[in-house]
Design a protein around this motif. Structure first.
Motif, mmCIF file in Angstrom:
data_model
loop_
_atom_site.group_PDB
_atom_site.id
_atom_site.type_symbol
_atom_site.label_atom_id
_atom_site.label_comp_id
_atom_site.label_asym_id
_atom_site.label_seq_id
_atom_site.Cartn_x
_atom_site.Cartn_y
_atom_site.Cartn_z
ATOM 1 N N ASP A 1 0.697 -1.156 0.128
ATOM 2 C CA ASP A 1 -0.093 -0.024 -0.098
ATOM 3 C C ASP A 1 0.995 1.228 -0.034
ATOM 4 N N LYS B 1 -0.615 11.590 7.958
ATOM 5 C CA LYS B 1 -1.982 12.711 7.774
ATOM 6 C C LYS B 1 -1.354 13.994 7.912
ATOM 7 N N ARG C 1 5.099 10.182 -0.384
ATOM 8 C CA ARG C 1 4.400 9.141 -0.091
ATOM 9 C C ARG C 1 5.304 8.032 0.128
ATOM 10 N N THR D 1 -2.405 7.880 6.168
ATOM 11 C CA THR D 1 -3.624 7.697 5.599
ATOM 12 C C THR D 1 -3.129 6.890 4.079
ATOM 13 N N CYS E 1 -2.985 6.730 0.435
ATOM 14 C CA CYS E 1 -3.034 7.620 -0.978
ATOM 15 C C CYS E 1 -4.252 7.196 -1.767
ATOM 16 N N LYS E 2 -4.606 8.457 -2.393
ATOM 17 C CA LYS E 2 -5.882 8.123 -3.480
ATOM 18 C C LYS E 2 -5.627 6.901 -4.406
ATOM 19 N N GLY E 3 -6.424 6.157 -4.701
ATOM 20 C CA GLY E 3 -6.364 5.096 -5.579
ATOM 21 C C GLY E 3 -5.864 3.756 -5.022
ATOM 22 N N GLN E 4 -5.678 3.574 -3.612
ATOM 23 C CA GLN E 4 -5.381 2.574 -2.829
ATOM 24 C C GLN E 4 -6.783 1.866 -2.343
ATOM 25 N N THR E 5 -6.735 0.736 -2.327
ATOM 26 C CA THR E 5 -7.959 -0.199 -1.930
ATOM 27 C C THR E 5 -7.555 -0.222 -0.538
#
Length: 72
Positions: A5, A10, A15, A66, A68-72
């Motif tokens: 991931d 936060k 990244r 947190t 990052c966007k696009g992670q499941t």
């Protein structure tokens, strides 16, 4: 969170890639103490590259990370 991931603190910063989630008390006494202080939740071990292209790693409490966007 799981290995692979992509996460970020936060509060910001680079990244980072999750290497593993440490649930082992025997990892080292410092991590065990941090794990205990954080109500038994496993520390998340992450690595990242600095602006100078050096690889770094450290352990973080899951509550400060947190996905990052696009992670499941």
């Amino acid at each position: 969170m799981k290995p692979g991931d992509i996460v970020r603190l936060k509060s910001g910063g680079p990244r980072m890639t999750v290497i593993r989630v440490n649930d082992e008390l025997f990892e080292c006494y410092i991590l065990a103490a941090q794990r205990t202080m954080r109500n038994g939740k496993g520390m998340v071990i992450c690595c990242w590259f600095t602006k100078d292209h050096q690889i770094m790693d450290n352990a973080f409490a899951p509550s400060v990370l947190t996905l990052c966007k696009g992670q499941t």
